[in-house]
Design a protein around this motif. Structure first.
Motif, PDB file in Angstrom:
ATOM      1  N   MET A   1      30.978  96.252 -66.625  1.00  0.00           N
ATOM      2  CA  MET A   1      31.905  96.078 -67.727  1.00  0.00           C
ATOM      3  C   MET A   1      32.543  94.696 -67.648  1.00  0.00           C
ATOM      4  SD  MET A   1      35.351  98.216 -68.478  1.00  0.00           S
ATOM      5  CE  MET A   1      35.828  98.392 -70.144  1.00  0.00           C
ATOM      6  N   THR A   2      32.692  94.057 -68.774  1.00  0.00           N
ATOM      7  CA  THR A   2      33.318  92.749 -68.851  1.00  0.00           C
ATOM      8  C   THR A   2      34.694  92.884 -69.484  1.00  0.00           C
ATOM      9  OG1 THR A   2      31.149  91.748 -69.128  1.00  0.00           O
ATOM     10  CG2 THR A   2      33.025  90.415 -69.702  1.00  0.00           C
ATOM     11  N   GLY A   3      35.642  92.127 -68.971  1.00  0.00           N
ATOM     12  CA  GLY A   3      36.998  92.199 -69.489  1.00  0.00           C
ATOM     13  C   GLY A   3      37.206  91.322 -70.706  1.00  0.00           C
ATOM     14  N   TYR A   4      38.248  91.643 -71.445  1.00  0.00           N
ATOM     15  CA  TYR A   4      38.676  90.820 -72.569  1.00  0.00           C
ATOM     16  C   TYR A   4      40.099  91.204 -72.933  1.00  0.00           C
ATOM     17  CZ  TYR A   4      37.397  94.821 -75.570  1.00  0.00           C
ATOM     18  OH  TYR A   4      37.305  96.055 -76.149  1.00  0.00           O
ATOM     19  N   LEU A   5      40.752  90.386 -73.749  1.00  0.00           N
ATOM     20  CA  LEU A   5      42.155  90.573 -74.098  1.00  0.00           C
ATOM     21  C   LEU A   5      42.333  90.554 -75.610  1.00  0.00           C
ATOM     22  CD1 LEU A   5      45.236  90.632 -73.393  1.00  0.00           C
ATOM     23  CD2 LEU A   5      45.112  88.122 -73.329  1.00  0.00           C
ATOM     24  N   THR A   6      43.046  91.563 -76.106  1.00  0.00           N
ATOM     25  CA  THR A   6      43.424  91.606 -77.515  1.00  0.00           C
ATOM     26  C   THR A   6      44.929  91.787 -77.614  1.00  0.00           C
ATOM     27  OG1 THR A   6      43.046  93.999 -77.611  1.00  0.00           O
ATOM     28  CG2 THR A   6      41.204  92.569 -78.276  1.00  0.00           C
ATOM     29  N   THR A   7      45.446  91.510 -78.802  1.00  0.00           N
ATOM     30  CA  THR A   7      46.861  91.684 -79.065  1.00  0.00           C
ATOM     31  C   THR A   7      47.054  91.968 -80.544  1.00  0.00           C
ATOM     32  OG1 THR A   7      49.072  90.706 -78.801  1.00  0.00           O
ATOM     33  CG2 THR A   7      47.297  89.214 -79.473  1.00  0.00           C
ATOM     34  N   HIS A   8      48.201  92.463 -80.888  1.00  0.00           N
ATOM     35  CA  HIS A   8      48.594  92.539 -82.295  1.00  0.00           C
ATOM     36  C   HIS A   8      50.108  92.595 -82.358  1.00  0.00           C
ATOM     37  CE1 HIS A   8      48.813  96.942 -81.690  1.00  0.00           C
ATOM     38  NE2 HIS A   8      49.560  96.968 -82.766  1.00  0.00           N
ATOM     39  N   VAL A   9      50.642  92.322 -83.545  1.00  0.00           N
ATOM     40  CA  VAL A   9      52.095  92.272 -83.715  1.00  0.00           C
ATOM     41  C   VAL A   9      52.476  93.157 -84.895  1.00  0.00           C
ATOM     42  CG1 VAL A   9      54.105  90.790 -84.039  1.00  0.00           C
ATOM     43  CG2 VAL A   9      52.061  89.875 -82.895  1.00  0.00           C
ATOM     44  N   PHE A  56      36.606  85.600 -69.786  1.00  0.00           N
ATOM     45  CA  PHE A  56      37.508  86.442 -69.005  1.00  0.00           C
ATOM     46  C   PHE A  56      37.436  86.127 -67.516  1.00  0.00           C
ATOM     47  CE2 PHE A  56      38.707  90.100 -66.510  1.00  0.00           C
ATOM     48  CZ  PHE A  56      39.896  90.470 -67.093  1.00  0.00           C
ATOM     49  N   GLU A  57      38.605  86.023 -66.907  1.00  0.00           N
ATOM     50  CA  GLU A  57      38.769  85.952 -65.457  1.00  0.00           C
ATOM     51  C   GLU A  57      40.019  86.740 -65.118  1.00  0.00           C
ATOM     52  OE1 GLU A  57      38.469  82.036 -63.475  1.00  0.00           O
ATOM     53  OE2 GLU A  57      38.280  81.261 -65.520  1.00  0.00           O
ATOM     54  N   THR A  58      40.036  87.385 -63.962  1.00  0.00           N
ATOM     55  CA  THR A  58      41.273  88.024 -63.534  1.00  0.00           C
ATOM     56  C   THR A  58      42.289  86.927 -63.227  1.00  0.00           C
ATOM     57  OG1 THR A  58      40.526  88.117 -61.235  1.00  0.00           O
ATOM     58  CG2 THR A  58      40.095  90.071 -62.611  1.00  0.00           C
ATOM     59  N   GLY A  59      43.559  87.281 -63.263  1.00  0.00           N
ATOM     60  CA  GLY A  59      44.585  86.303 -62.959  1.00  0.00           C
ATOM     61  C   GLY A  59      45.870  86.554 -63.712  1.00  0.00           C
ATOM     62  N   THR A  60      46.736  85.559 -63.702  1.00  0.00           N
ATOM     63  CA  THR A  60      48.033  85.616 -64.362  1.00  0.00           C
ATOM     64  C   THR A  60      47.967  84.848 -65.672  1.00  0.00           C
ATOM     65  OG1 THR A  60      49.147  85.771 -62.222  1.00  0.00           O
ATOM     66  CG2 THR A  60      50.498  85.109 -64.112  1.00  0.00           C
ATOM     67  N   TYR A  61      48.442  85.500 -66.724  1.00  0.00           N
ATOM     68  CA  TYR A  61      48.371  84.946 -68.075  1.00  0.00           C
ATOM     69  C   TYR A  61      49.736  85.023 -68.742  1.00  0.00           C
ATOM     70  CZ  TYR A  61      43.294  85.080 -67.754  1.00  0.00           C
ATOM     71  OH  TYR A  61      41.995  84.869 -67.379  1.00  0.00           O
ATOM     72  N   GLU A  62      49.869  84.280 -69.827  1.00  0.00           N
ATOM     73  CA  GLU A  62      51.072  84.358 -70.644  1.00  0.00           C
ATOM     74  C   GLU A  62      50.683  84.234 -72.114  1.00  0.00           C
ATOM     75  OE1 GLU A  62      55.109  82.858 -69.396  1.00  0.00           O
ATOM     76  OE2 GLU A  62      54.540  81.320 -70.857  1.00  0.00           O
ATOM     77  N   LEU A  63      51.089  85.219 -72.889  1.00  0.00           N
ATOM     78  CA  LEU A  63      50.986  85.151 -74.344  1.00  0.00           C
ATOM     79  C   LEU A  63      52.317  84.619 -74.860  1.00  0.00           C
ATOM     80  CD1 LEU A  63      49.270  88.538 -75.209  1.00  0.00           C
ATOM     81  CD2 LEU A  63      48.369  86.263 -75.734  1.00  0.00           C
TER      82      LEU A  63
END
Length: 116
Positions: A1-9, A56-63
Protein backbone atom coordinates in the motif's frame (compact mmCIF):
# COMPACT_ATOMS: atom_id res chain seq x y z
CA UNK A 1 0.00 0.00 0.00
CA UNK A 2 1.21 3.49 -0.83
CA UNK A 3 0.43 6.49 1.32
CA UNK A 4 -1.12 9.78 0.32
CA UNK A 5 -2.69 12.84 1.93
CA UNK A 6 -6.05 14.49 1.34
CA UNK A 7 -7.86 17.34 3.03
CA UNK A 8 -11.05 19.32 2.82
CA UNK A 9 -12.54 22.37 4.50
CA UNK A 10 -16.08 22.79 5.76
CA UNK A 11 -17.39 26.25 6.63
CA UNK A 12 -19.42 25.39 9.74
CA UNK A 13 -20.77 28.94 10.11
CA UNK A 14 -22.42 28.76 6.70
CA UNK A 15 -23.10 25.02 6.74
CA UNK A 16 -21.35 24.31 3.45
CA UNK A 17 -17.98 23.47 1.90
CA UNK A 18 -15.37 26.23 1.86
CA UNK A 19 -14.73 26.87 -1.83
CA UNK A 20 -11.69 28.90 -2.88
CA UNK A 21 -9.57 28.45 0.27
CA UNK A 22 -5.83 28.27 -0.39
CA UNK A 23 -3.86 25.50 1.34
CA UNK A 24 -0.08 24.96 1.40
CA UNK A 25 1.77 21.79 2.40
CA UNK A 26 5.20 21.81 4.05
CA UNK A 27 7.50 18.94 5.09
CA UNK A 28 10.11 19.09 7.83
CA UNK A 29 13.46 17.72 6.71
CA UNK A 30 16.38 19.70 8.15
CA UNK A 31 14.15 22.74 7.70
CA UNK A 32 10.60 23.38 6.53
CA UNK A 33 10.20 22.85 2.78
CA UNK A 34 7.17 23.94 0.76
CA UNK A 35 5.89 20.96 -1.24
CA UNK A 36 3.07 22.79 -2.97
CA UNK A 37 -0.37 24.17 -2.62
CA UNK A 38 -3.92 23.80 -3.79
CA UNK A 39 -7.20 25.72 -3.71
CA UNK A 40 -10.40 24.05 -2.58
CA UNK A 41 -13.12 23.36 -5.13
CA UNK A 42 -16.92 23.67 -4.78
CA UNK A 43 -16.93 20.59 -2.54
CA UNK A 44 -14.31 22.13 -0.21
CA UNK A 45 -11.76 19.54 -1.37
CA UNK A 46 -8.69 19.72 -3.55
CA UNK A 47 -9.05 18.31 -7.06
CA UNK A 48 -6.23 15.85 -6.37
CA UNK A 49 -4.47 14.65 -3.21
CA UNK A 50 -2.44 17.44 -1.66
CA UNK A 51 0.34 14.86 -1.31
CA UNK A 52 0.00 12.19 -4.00
CA UNK A 53 1.20 8.61 -3.59
CA UNK A 54 4.19 9.19 -5.89
CA UNK A 55 5.55 11.86 -3.49
CA UNK A 56 4.61 10.23 -0.18
CA UNK A 57 7.20 9.82 2.57
CA UNK A 58 6.66 9.30 6.27
CA UNK A 59 7.61 12.28 8.39
CA UNK A 60 6.43 15.54 9.90
CA UNK A 61 4.20 17.79 7.81
CA UNK A 62 2.28 21.02 8.14
CA UNK A 63 -0.86 22.07 6.29
CA UNK A 64 -1.34 25.85 6.24
CA UNK A 65 -4.92 26.98 5.66
CA UNK A 66 -5.31 30.62 4.53
CA UNK A 67 -8.60 31.14 6.36
CA UNK A 68 -8.46 34.94 6.64
CA UNK A 69 -8.26 35.44 2.87
CA UNK A 70 -11.17 33.00 2.42
CA UNK A 71 -13.28 34.76 5.06
CA UNK A 72 -12.54 38.13 3.44
CA UNK A 73 -13.46 36.79 -0.01
CA UNK A 74 -16.89 35.56 1.14
CA UNK A 75 -17.65 38.86 2.87
CA UNK A 76 -17.43 37.77 6.50
CA UNK A 77 -17.36 40.90 8.69
CA UNK A 78 -13.79 41.50 9.74
CA UNK A 79 -12.01 42.66 12.81
CA UNK A 80 -8.60 44.22 12.47
CA UNK A 81 -6.63 42.14 12.86
CA UNK A 82 -8.85 39.17 12.00
CA UNK A 83 -9.12 36.61 14.86
CA UNK A 84 -8.25 33.69 12.53
CA UNK A 85 -5.96 34.36 9.61
CA UNK A 86 -3.50 31.57 8.85
CA UNK A 87 -4.15 28.19 10.47
CA UNK A 88 -1.17 25.80 10.61
CA UNK A 89 -1.81 22.15 11.45
CA UNK A 90 1.34 20.14 12.17
CA UNK A 91 1.09 16.35 12.16
CA UNK A 92 3.08 13.19 11.56
CA UNK A 93 2.57 10.41 9.06
CA UNK A 94 4.24 7.24 10.30
CA UNK A 95 3.07 4.59 7.84
CA UNK A 96 2.17 4.23 4.18
CA UNK A 97 -1.58 4.82 4.47
CA UNK A 98 -4.28 7.26 3.42
CA UNK A 99 -4.15 10.26 5.75
CA UNK A 100 -7.05 12.70 5.64
CA UNK A 101 -6.78 15.95 7.62
CA UNK A 102 -9.96 18.04 7.33
CA UNK A 103 -10.59 21.49 8.74
CA UNK A 104 -13.93 22.56 10.23
CA UNK A 105 -13.86 26.36 10.10
CA UNK A 106 -15.85 29.29 11.43
CA UNK A 107 -14.72 32.93 11.84
CA UNK A 108 -13.93 32.37 15.53
CA UNK A 109 -12.83 28.75 15.79
CA UNK A 110 -11.73 25.60 14.04
CA UNK A 111 -11.18 21.91 14.66
CA UNK A 112 -9.47 19.06 12.88
CA UNK A 113 -9.04 15.32 13.22
CA UNK A 114 -7.53 12.37 11.38
CA UNK A 115 -10.27 11.32 9.03
CA UNK A 116 -10.60 8.44 6.63
Amino acid sequence: MTGYLTTHVLDTARGRPAEGLRIELFRLDDEWRLLGGRVTNADGRTDSPILPAADFETGTYELVFHAGAYLDAIGTPSESPRFLDVIPIRFGMSEAAHYHVPLLLSPFGYSTYRGS
